[in-house]
Design a protein around this motif. Sequence first.
Motif, PDB file in Angstrom:
ATOM      1  N   UNK A  51      16.314  -0.731   0.356  1.00  0.00           N
ATOM      2  CA  UNK A  51      14.897  -0.478   0.540  1.00  0.00           C
ATOM      3  C   UNK A  51      14.087  -0.918  -0.660  1.00  0.00           C
ATOM      4  N   UNK A  52      12.861  -1.166  -0.402  1.00  0.00           N
ATOM      5  CA  UNK A  52      11.947  -1.500  -1.472  1.00  0.00           C
ATOM      6  C   UNK A  52      11.026  -0.326  -1.750  1.00  0.00           C
ATOM      7  N   UNK A  53       9.975  -0.570  -2.443  1.00  0.00           N
ATOM      8  CA  UNK A  53       9.046   0.505  -2.790  1.00  0.00           C
ATOM      9  C   UNK A  53       8.048   0.832  -1.674  1.00  0.00           C
ATOM     10  N   UNK A  54       8.238   0.302  -0.473  1.00  0.00           N
ATOM     11  CA  UNK A  54       7.246   0.473   0.590  1.00  0.00           C
ATOM     12  C   UNK A  54       7.076   1.931   1.006  1.00  0.00           C
ATOM     13  N   UNK A  55       8.170   2.655   1.180  1.00  0.00           N
ATOM     14  CA  UNK A  55       8.071   4.041   1.629  1.00  0.00           C
ATOM     15  C   UNK A  55       7.367   4.934   0.627  1.00  0.00           C
ATOM     16  N   UNK A  56       7.743   4.817  -0.627  1.00  0.00           N
ATOM     17  CA  UNK A  56       7.110   5.623  -1.671  1.00  0.00           C
ATOM     18  C   UNK A  56       5.650   5.211  -1.829  1.00  0.00           C
ATOM     19  N   UNK A  57       5.365   3.922  -1.730  1.00  0.00           N
ATOM     20  CA  UNK A  57       3.988   3.443  -1.857  1.00  0.00           C
ATOM     21  C   UNK A  57       3.111   3.988  -0.734  1.00  0.00           C
ATOM     22  N   UNK A  58       3.640   4.016   0.495  1.00  0.00           N
ATOM     23  CA  UNK A  58       2.864   4.560   1.606  1.00  0.00           C
ATOM     24  C   UNK A  58       2.604   6.044   1.413  1.00  0.00           C
ATOM     25  N   UNK A  59       3.592   6.781   0.932  1.00  0.00           N
ATOM     26  CA  UNK A  59       3.432   8.195   0.684  1.00  0.00           C
ATOM     27  C   UNK A  59       2.385   8.426  -0.398  1.00  0.00           C
ATOM     28  N   UNK A  61      -0.069   6.334  -1.320  1.00  0.00           N
ATOM     29  CA  UNK A  61      -1.377   5.922  -0.806  1.00  0.00           C
ATOM     30  C   UNK A  61      -1.951   6.988   0.126  1.00  0.00           C
ATOM     31  N   UNK A  62      -1.109   7.580   0.959  1.00  0.00           N
ATOM     32  CA  UNK A  62      -1.570   8.660   1.830  1.00  0.00           C
ATOM     33  C   UNK A  62      -2.049   9.851   1.035  1.00  0.00           C
ATOM     34  N   UNK A  63      -1.336  10.192  -0.039  1.00  0.00           N
ATOM     35  CA  UNK A  63      -1.757  11.298  -0.896  1.00  0.00           C
ATOM     36  C   UNK A  63      -3.096  10.989  -1.561  1.00  0.00           C
ATOM     37  N   UNK A  64      -3.276   9.774  -2.028  1.00  0.00           N
ATOM     38  CA  UNK A  64      -4.534   9.397  -2.684  1.00  0.00           C
ATOM     39  C   UNK A  64      -5.700   9.479  -1.699  1.00  0.00           C
TER      40      UNK A  64
END
Length: 84
Positions: A51-59, A61-64
């Motif tokens: 996996x790449x950083x996509x899942x953590x990045x989406x999480x 971004x959603x928090x922001x």
Amino acid sequence: GPLSERRLMDVRLGELPAWLATCDFSPRGLLGGVRKAWSSYYNKYINVKRGGPAGISMLLAGYCLLSYGWNYQHISKVSFLVSV
């Protein structure tokens, strides 16, 4: 399969009211739905071998976005006072 076992994306528009009638809207049923959604998200985006950083990045971004939405009134009042 039976209508009650289908996912939302597999239900046709005409079947939607009948599908909603089979859903469990009790607190326990809603909690089970949230757990199932989190488990699906976690397995698809975070718990992967390559996996790449996509899942953590989406999480993140959603928090922001959620944080900005919660603080929008406070931020807009402060920016108004600064611009005056």
